[in-house]
Write an enzyme that holds these catalytic residues in place. Structure first.
Site, PDB file in Angstrom:
ATOM      1  N   ARG A  59      -6.360 -32.012  19.350  1.00 24.44           N
ATOM      2  CA  ARG A  59      -7.244 -30.857  19.179  1.00 24.44           C
ATOM      3  C   ARG A  59      -8.574 -31.061  19.887  1.00 24.44           C
ATOM      4  NH1 ARG A  59     -10.364 -30.728  15.322  1.00 24.44           N
ATOM      5  NH2 ARG A  59      -8.988 -31.590  13.748  1.00 24.44           N
ATOM      6  N   TYR A 112     -11.101  -4.243  26.054  1.00 25.54           N
ATOM      7  CA  TYR A 112      -9.745  -4.486  25.559  1.00 25.54           C
ATOM      8  C   TYR A 112      -9.733  -4.241  24.042  1.00 25.54           C
ATOM      9  CZ  TYR A 112      -5.570  -7.272  24.563  1.00 25.54           C
ATOM     10  OH  TYR A 112      -4.343  -7.696  24.126  1.00 25.54           O
ATOM     11  N   ASP A 184     -15.642 -10.988  31.001  1.00 26.30           N
ATOM     12  CA  ASP A 184     -14.187 -11.145  30.947  1.00 26.30           C
ATOM     13  C   ASP A 184     -13.664 -10.850  32.349  1.00 26.30           C
ATOM     14  OD1 ASP A 184     -11.425 -10.743  30.706  1.00 26.30           O
ATOM     15  OD2 ASP A 184     -11.589 -10.036  28.632  1.00 26.30           O
ATOM     16  N   LYS A 209      -2.299 -13.527  31.255  1.00 19.73           N
ATOM     17  CA  LYS A 209      -2.025 -12.484  32.237  1.00 19.73           C
ATOM     18  C   LYS A 209      -1.796 -13.084  33.627  1.00 19.73           C
ATOM     19  CE  LYS A 209      -2.823  -9.904  28.674  1.00 19.73           C
ATOM     20  NZ  LYS A 209      -4.146  -9.381  28.374  1.00 19.73           N
TER      21      LYS A 209
HETATM   22  C1  LIG Z   1      -4.989  -9.391  27.216  1.00 18.21           C
HETATM   23  C2  LIG Z   1      -6.441  -9.369  27.337  1.00 18.21           C
HETATM   24  C3  LIG Z   1      -7.262 -10.041  26.418  1.00 18.21           C
HETATM   25  C4  LIG Z   1      -6.680 -10.790  25.235  1.00 18.21           C
HETATM   26  O1  LIG Z   1      -5.932 -11.873  25.691  1.00 18.21           O
HETATM   27  P1  LIG Z   1      -4.722 -12.519  24.823  1.00 18.21           P
HETATM   28  O2  LIG Z   1      -4.295 -13.662  25.678  1.00 18.21           O
HETATM   29  O3  LIG Z   1      -3.689 -11.459  24.654  1.00 18.21           O
HETATM   30  O4  LIG Z   1      -5.297 -12.951  23.526  1.00 18.21           O
HETATM   31  C5  LIG Z   1      -8.632 -10.000  26.606  1.00 18.21           C
HETATM   32  N1  LIG Z   1      -9.189  -9.328  27.640  1.00 18.21           N
HETATM   33  C6  LIG Z   1      -8.429  -8.675  28.550  1.00 18.21           C
HETATM   34  C7  LIG Z   1      -9.097  -7.968  29.669  1.00 18.21           C
HETATM   35  C8  LIG Z   1      -7.042  -8.670  28.444  1.00 18.21           C
HETATM   36  O5  LIG Z   1      -6.293  -8.017  29.332  1.00 18.21           O
END
Ligand SMILES: *Cc1c(COP(=O)(O)O)cnc(C)c1O
Length: 393
Positions: A59, A112, A184, A209
């Protein structure tokens, strides 16, 4: 077979020594071990103190997470990067690590879905004041700053309307006003944009993603300037937001093809947007690379000519035409994700934005006919054939 030494040789519980090899494996080994063994207390102490390289407890850090973090840090030109078990936990890590009760957060109003909920419903429970504003309106973001504003949190490209936030302008505002800018950067990827170089202090990713790229891991990452690295790391380790070594191993492997995937998917998306714009069944196309997009000029300046792999479009005829279109697709699935190697379509009104009332969706411009496409790396001809057929059904 009664002596103690024979019994211990036969024990299946005893761990056999790792086979020796003069040669090193080409592929990074997967290291699922929870703990790391030291020869004595002094050696363990030196590793804990950072006086000697090594790991102690998974961890707190493990080779697979570190390898993946180094790869992402290199792309973002970040002083530090930490891997978390999802994009959402990356988001949680910056909030838990850097905000406290009484602080004020300015966030984009097209975040999101879960990030929107984190900001508007969770952080407020902990006494953080939040304001949601249109992130592609830099003046509105600046106007929302108060004396107790600690952080601005935005996505570079919003979902599903693909509005683009001017990270360069927001970086300047954050610096002059003395607040942290957290970005982000999931949609553009660091191959296209490096927010830390433009004044951001923190960058988060849903590694789930495009970075991992194969829809088989859920992971996140936080990139930070040196100043905040210790706070972010301690938050991840203390709140238990760390990731599994196997997921890190898979993502690191997937990233080897990131550059090829981004280039191909981006070119496909631009061509598909143009194709859709010329189709009579399509009411409108949303793509930052098209001149009619409201943020086209900002996107050009910020992203160069790489406008991303996401395309949204609205069909004439609402939900009924959407259902007909989706049923007519044979090789393109309807699923609520993005950034996969294959093209995937989604319907924001029933997936990401289902929590809003129809009136709220209408005011954002998210109608029943709106379809979001995460464009993959297939042959463009195949995509066009499939879309043409499904649109004429
Ligand atoms: C999918 C997504 C998230 C969240 O990510 P997870 O891996 O599903 O927890 C946050 N920001 C954006 C822009 C996303 O597309």
């Amino acid at each position: 077979m009664s002596s103690d030494s024979t019994a211990s040789q036969r024990s299946v519980v005893r761990r056999t020594a790792w086979p020796e090899s003069k040669t090193a494996p080409l592929v990074p080994p997967l290291c699922p071990s929870v703990v790391y063994v030291a020869r004595d207390a002094d050696e363990m102490n030196r590793v804990y103190e950072g006086e000697e390289a090594g790991f102690t407890y998974a961890r707190e850090g493990n080779p697979n997470a570190e390898l993946l973090a180094k790869k992402i840090a290199g792309l973002e030109a970040a002083d530090a990067c930490f891997i978390t078990n999802s994009g959402m936990s990356a988001c949680s890590a910056i909030a838990l690590g850097l905000l406290k009760a009484g602080d004020h957060l300015v966030a984009g109003n097209q975040l999101y879905g879960r990030t929107h909920r984190l900001v508007s419903r969770e952080l407020t429970r902990f006494g953080v004041q939040t304001d949601l504003v249109n992130a592609s309106d830099s003046a509105a973001v600046e106007a929302a700053i108060r004396p107790n504003t600690r952080m601005i949190l935005v996505e570079v490209v919003s979902n599903p309307l693909l509005r683009v936030a001017d990270i360069e302008a927001l970086g300047r505002i954050a610096r002059t006003r003395g607040v942290l800018l957290a970005v982000d950067n999931t949609f553009p990827t660091p191959l296209v944009l490096r927010p830390l170089a433009l004044g951001a202090s923190l960058v988060i990713h849903s590694v789930t993603k495009m970075l991992a790229g194969h829809s088989d891991v859920t992971l996140g990452a936080v990139c930070s300037s040196r100043e905040h690295a210790v706070a972010i790391r301690d938050t991840i380790v203390t709140w238990g937001l760390n990731a599994s070594p196997f997921d890190c191993w898979l993502a690191e492997r997937g990233m080897n093809t990131l550059e090829l995937r981004v280039a191909r998917a981006t070119a496909n998306a631009a061509a598909l947007a143009d194709f859709l714009a010329g189709h009579r069944a399509v009411h409108r196309v949303i793509y930052p690379g098209r001149p009619e997009h409201p943020d086209h000029a900002v996107a050009r300046r910020l992203l160069g000519n790489q406008f991303g792999s996401m395309v949204s479009f609205e069909l004439n005829g609402g939900r009924e035409s959407v259902n007909r279109f989706m049923r007519a697709l044979t090789s393109i699935p309807f699923a609520p994700t993005l950034g996969d190697v294959s093209t995937i379509v989604s319907h924001p009104a029933v997936t990401s934005h289902r929590g809003l009332t129809p009136a709220e969706r209408e005011s954002l411009g998210i109608r029943e006919g709106l379809i979001r496409v995460s464009v993959g790396i297939e042959e463009l001809a195949l995509l066009k054939t499939e879309f043409r057929r499904a649109l004429s059904d």
